[in-house]
Design an enzyme around this catalytic site. Sequence first.
Site: not given
Length: 634
Positions: A281, A434, A472
């Site tokens: 990620c 994040h 995401h």
Amino acid sequence: MSRLPVIVGFGGYNAAGRSSFHHGFRRMVIESMDPQARQETLAGLAVMMKLVKAEGGRYLAEDGTPLSPEDIERRYAERIFASTLVRRIEPQYLDPDAVHWHKVLELSPAEGQALTFKASPKQLPEPLPANWSIAPAEDGEVLVSIHERCEFKVDSYRALTVKSAGQLPTGFEPGELYNSRFHPRGLQMSVVAATDAIRSTGIDWKTIVDNVQPDEIAVFSGSIMSQLDDNGFGGLMQSRLKGHRVSAKQLPLGFNSMPTDFINAYVLGSVGMTGSITGACATFLYNLQKGIDVITSGQARVVIVGNSEAPILPECIEGYSAMGALATEEGLRLIEGRDDVDFRRASRPFGENCGFTLAESSQYVVLMDDELALRLGADIHGAVTDVFINADGFKKSISAPGPGNYLTVAKAVASAVQIVGLDTVRHASFVHAHGSSTPANRVTESEILDRVASAFGIDGWPVTAVKAYVGHSLATASADQLISALGTFKYGILPGIKTIDKVADDVHQQRLSISNRDMRQDKPLEVCFINSKGFGGNNASGVVLSPRIAEKMLRKRHGQAAFAAYVEKREQTRAAARAYDQRALQGDLEIIYNFGQDLIDEHAIEVSAEQVTVPGFSQPLVYKKDARFSDMLD
């Protein structure tokens, strides 16, 4: 003396719409925008979503009635709001209540009998199972008899536990914008997103190419999940099980590096440096670090950095769901305490949450070194000075967060202190966290940020998390964060985490400021820290400087006279960029897709001991002097 990588263009598409000129950012903070900006962004989304048409500079309803921006807001705003950002998965992707499945069915013949059916001989399995027998039947078919128990897989459907995702605005299909036949969705998105970033610079691409050597342009991009739909690895892996043939395109188009390759081959025509660095990620920040390195070292002068990810597929959802990583319908029901789930609030960073929300996104930024940006009159939206990457050391769970993020965040803050000073970091910096929306993330990331804030004497450190809006997007996630940060630099608004009622009790926030409302800053914010935490121990934190700080640095390095000349030249660039934006708002996205055009004649390449001349490029590739190891040789 290192060259400064400055951001001279940015663009792409995610659940908030088109990113260039901050339209995606405006959608996220739409309640905080002035009427003109709000209506302009809503009108652009209405055109993207095919709710209205644009002809001759006018907006028209389906029946041809002229519409003003005020009319569009009044008539379509609620529909636009419902069809952007995170929401229930829409049927053009899949039906989350009825996903195609194979159910195992065991059949046994009745005692003393056989199971029989007719079929074409071409349809029979090879070799024929031992407990099957065939006999001729009419019309060229055969009668098949099965004498023992056998197993069949039959079509079936079942509901997914996960029913929300960050999807492109309803009605916007990137594959409709150019000849995209056989292209996986992630590659379609990379073409249109890279085009948007290039067009946003306001400088013709050929002008940029003519001002650098052929190998001084670089592209760093890719995806972490590869291209998993039917036109890529998904179709490749499923073909044999479905009785289909593998195509010649599915394997190469499935590569995770193919977004990079498409940009080089069909958008830019670049012969420069290229690469696809993956780090779960944190992938965008890994590629951004490479872009920073090649500019500061002088290896490249122009770099396109970005990622493209299209994971809204049953296999991806099932895979992440099996890990317990995604927000499920039942989990959201338990949090909300009601049966009717609001899927628009599925992603809840730093609040009561139950998992992250998958999203599709493709985002790109255009970097230049400071000298080239001044020479071309490029509009500077910020500067990127560092990305720090660290692993977690020994691990138990490969997907669990670890200590590496302490190192990256601390080093990023220390780096910024050396550039802009401790006072600026303490009073004019913010964090794009994040903020994945998992219970583990809200505790571990907030503790990291809180402890680093304490170490550097930061109080009330503003923290936001863009995944609350767009979900995401895996490889592209930190690009979503960066482009949102540019919006904050532009408008002075820090997006609130509006999908949560309050910050969860277990979040560490003694020195943090986390709000569920948009925060308008009294003083300009000058530094943003982009934080990313990925499965496997892939931690990265980046430092982004505001355009005000970047311009201050350029003025000091190049002098007031050179900067004044740059400012004058920049007006032309801004005018060209605004003209593109206005055309894009009218639906003319001017996609660059040069398939089979301007091919380089390899036989016309001229190679000498001093340089290489490549047809189509105005400057030769001059070999650089290499004195790196001169002290080690006689």
